[in-house]
Design a protein around this motif. Structure first.
Motif, PDB file in Angstrom:
ATOM      1  N   THR A 114      36.267  66.770  50.432  1.00 36.85           N
ATOM      2  CA  THR A 114      36.452  68.104  51.004  1.00 36.85           C
ATOM      3  C   THR A 114      35.471  68.454  52.139  1.00 36.85           C
ATOM      4  O   THR A 114      34.418  67.702  52.484  1.00 36.85           O
ATOM      5  CB  THR A 114      36.231  69.148  49.752  1.00 36.85           C
ATOM      6  OG1 THR A 114      34.917  68.804  49.416  1.00 36.85           O
ATOM      7  CG2 THR A 114      37.146  69.005  48.627  1.00 36.85           C
ATOM      8  N   SER A 115      35.706  69.504  52.784  1.00 36.81           N
ATOM      9  CA  SER A 115      34.892  69.924  53.749  1.00 36.81           C
ATOM     10  C   SER A 115      33.377  70.071  53.426  1.00 36.81           C
ATOM     11  O   SER A 115      32.755  69.960  54.487  1.00 36.81           O
ATOM     12  CB  SER A 115      35.401  71.202  54.438  1.00 36.81           C
ATOM     13  OG  SER A 115      35.193  72.370  53.285  1.00 36.81           O
ATOM     14  N   ASP A 116      33.129  70.270  52.422  1.00 36.08           N
ATOM     15  CA  ASP A 116      31.634  70.209  52.030  1.00 36.08           C
ATOM     16  C   ASP A 116      31.260  69.077  51.598  1.00 36.08           C
ATOM     17  O   ASP A 116      30.198  69.149  50.768  1.00 36.08           O
ATOM     18  CB  ASP A 116      31.390  71.573  51.030  1.00 36.08           C
ATOM     19  CG  ASP A 116      32.169  71.444  49.738  1.00 36.08           C
ATOM     20  OD1 ASP A 116      33.406  70.420  49.813  1.00 36.08           O
ATOM     21  OD2 ASP A 116      32.171  72.222  48.784  1.00 36.08           O
ATOM     22  N   GLY A 117      31.732  67.980  51.774  1.00 35.43           N
ATOM     23  CA  GLY A 117      31.530  66.725  51.527  1.00 35.43           C
ATOM     24  C   GLY A 117      31.450  66.288  49.952  1.00 35.43           C
ATOM     25  O   GLY A 117      30.787  65.237  49.616  1.00 35.43           O
ATOM     26  N   LEU A 118      32.017  66.958  49.123  1.00 31.16           N
ATOM     27  CA  LEU A 118      32.100  66.604  47.849  1.00 31.16           C
ATOM     28  C   LEU A 118      33.363  65.807  47.492  1.00 31.16           C
ATOM     29  O   LEU A 118      34.514  65.911  48.155  1.00 31.16           O
ATOM     30  CB  LEU A 118      32.049  67.999  46.685  1.00 31.16           C
ATOM     31  CG  LEU A 118      31.035  68.657  46.763  1.00 31.16           C
ATOM     32  CD1 LEU A 118      30.912  70.048  46.046  1.00 31.16           C
ATOM     33  CD2 LEU A 118      29.768  67.941  46.412  1.00 31.16           C
ATOM     34  N   SER A 165      40.017  70.325  54.940  1.00 24.40           N
ATOM     35  CA  SER A 165      40.039  71.637  55.461  1.00 24.40           C
ATOM     36  C   SER A 165      39.579  72.463  54.486  1.00 24.40           C
ATOM     37  O   SER A 165      39.443  73.857  54.759  1.00 24.40           O
ATOM     38  CB  SER A 165      41.592  71.984  56.001  1.00 24.40           C
ATOM     39  OG  SER A 165      41.995  71.307  57.208  1.00 24.40           O
ATOM     40  N   TYR A 166      39.383  72.190  53.419  1.00 30.96           N
ATOM     41  CA  TYR A 166      39.056  72.845  52.242  1.00 30.96           C
ATOM     42  C   TYR A 166      37.590  72.644  51.519  1.00 30.96           C
ATOM     43  O   TYR A 166      37.274  71.492  51.601  1.00 30.96           O
ATOM     44  CB  TYR A 166      40.108  72.941  51.139  1.00 30.96           C
ATOM     45  CG  TYR A 166      41.487  73.429  51.660  1.00 30.96           C
ATOM     46  CD1 TYR A 166      41.800  74.839  51.675  1.00 30.96           C
ATOM     47  CD2 TYR A 166      42.325  72.653  51.999  1.00 30.96           C
ATOM     48  CE1 TYR A 166      42.967  75.552  52.112  1.00 30.96           C
ATOM     49  CE2 TYR A 166      43.614  73.042  52.591  1.00 30.96           C
ATOM     50  CZ  TYR A 166      43.795  74.319  52.663  1.00 30.96           C
ATOM     51  OH  TYR A 166      45.145  74.982  52.936  1.00 30.96           O
ATOM     52  N   GLU A 167      36.858  73.718  51.017  1.00 28.58           N
ATOM     53  CA  GLU A 167      35.784  73.374  50.209  1.00 28.58           C
ATOM     54  C   GLU A 167      36.137  72.964  48.700  1.00 28.58           C
ATOM     55  O   GLU A 167      37.396  73.500  48.256  1.00 28.58           O
ATOM     56  CB  GLU A 167      34.722  74.556  50.223  1.00 28.58           C
ATOM     57  CG  GLU A 167      34.133  74.888  51.579  1.00 28.58           C
ATOM     58  CD  GLU A 167      33.303  76.171  51.389  1.00 28.58           C
ATOM     59  OE1 GLU A 167      33.203  76.838  50.408  1.00 28.58           O
ATOM     60  OE2 GLU A 167      32.613  76.308  52.370  1.00 28.58           O
ATOM     61  N   VAL A 212      29.165  70.185  40.107  1.00 28.73           N
ATOM     62  CA  VAL A 212      29.856  71.583  40.445  1.00 28.73           C
ATOM     63  C   VAL A 212      30.411  72.180  39.366  1.00 28.73           C
ATOM     64  O   VAL A 212      30.367  73.409  39.368  1.00 28.73           O
ATOM     65  CB  VAL A 212      30.913  71.252  41.655  1.00 28.73           C
ATOM     66  CG1 VAL A 212      31.697  72.495  41.887  1.00 28.73           C
ATOM     67  CG2 VAL A 212      30.226  70.683  42.587  1.00 28.73           C
TER      68      VAL A 212
END
Length: 300
Positions: A114-118, A165-167, A212
């Motif tokens: 995802t956009s936050d690297g997860l 494009s998404y967290e 998470v």
């Protein structure tokens, strides 16, 4: 087709045996007749092709694909053509982390960043069908193994391209439907160019990393505790307000009694009380003395 080839071989054998000095020479004519009968029988059987319901047939003659499609039912065809059938009913291709649930054995879920690297794991089901008129084009350009060549790679690529494009938390909760709509549009466009029709796309499960998930659970528990405390405080506040109002009412009542009642009003209230007692069937009133102080005797 097999019978036709077999019949030709028998005819050729009869011709060869007739020209050579072999024990078969006396049976060559009979063998030739048998070969011709087998050819006719094979041609007759090959001329009729039954296409099952929910399928279409694509004809191929010496490697050349015919653009005319055979629909379900009985069809009369050239006995030399080969027919490849395509399923045009709704098909389900599932990629899941659960073993033996998807089309491929084992863990076949899609892992994306995802956009936050997860890293997020997604289970996906693709509901699609083959467009009947495009079946010949699929056979020519793709082949009959379109699941592995088209459906699987396009679906997985669309998921990965749009997930960036998404967290992770948004993909799991608030943006899930938006994400599903985006990948539907991307897959539908690619499928339509290749003779497939996308009917429905199901993002069945979004699995977040363990860290998470624990953070989300802690946040939810904290919010629930805060709501519970807010409820308790509100209830205590309401109880305190009720007691204050009751105390105020008692104080007001006592103030009225101490300051607002005259001797005449008290005498009037006494008369009303005596009247109620006198009207009771279980009592009698006897006036004694000067008549100011009544003595009440029970009638039972």
């Amino acid at each position: 087709m097999f019978l036709i080839i077999l019949g030709f071989l028998i005819v050729i054998l009869s011709v060869i045996s007739a020209k050579t000095d072999t024990p078969l020479i006396r049976y060559s004519k009979l063998i030739r007749i048998a070969g011709i009968v087998i050819i006719i029988l094979g041609a007759s059987l090959s001329m009729f092709k039954v296409i099952p319901a929910g399928q279409v047939g694509v004809k191929t003659l010496y490697g050349k694909v015919d653009n005319d499609v055979l629909f379900s039912g009985l069809n009369v065809i050239n006995p030399l053509v080969e027919v490849t059938t395509f399923d045009v009913k709704t098909q389900n291709y599932t990629m899941s982390a659960v073993h033996d649930e998807g089309n491929k054995a084992g863990d076949d879920a899609i892992r994306i960043l995802t956009s936050d690297g997860l890293e997020v794991t997604i289970d996906l089901s693709v509901l699609f069908s083959v467009t009947p008129k495009d079946a010949p084009r699929i056979l020519k350009e793709i082949g009959d193994d379109y699941l592995d060549k088209i459906v699987r790679p396009i679906a997985r690529t669309a998921i990965r391209d749009n997930a960036v494009s998404y967290e992770a938390v948004a993909l799991y909760s608030t943006k899930r439907q938006e994400f599903q709509n985006k990948i539907f549009s991307a897959i539908d466009l690619s499928f339509s160019k290749r003779g497939l029709k996308l009917e429905q796309l199901l993002v069945r499960n979004v699995t977040l990393p363990e860290s998470v998930r624990k953070a989300i659970e802690s946040k939810i528990n904290a919010e629930q505790d805060a709501q519970k405390m807010q409820f308790v405080l509100q209830k205590e506040k309401q109880l305190a307000e009720r007691k204050r109002i009751e105390a105020q009412g008692i104080a007001d009542y006592q103030r009225i009694l101490s300051t607002g009642l005259s001797d005449k009003q008290l005498q009037y209230e006494s008369i009303l009380a005596q009247k109620d007692i006198a009207l009771s069937p279980n009592t009698k009133i006897i006036i004694m003395g000067n008549g100011k102080t009544p003595v009440i005797l029970s009638g039972n």
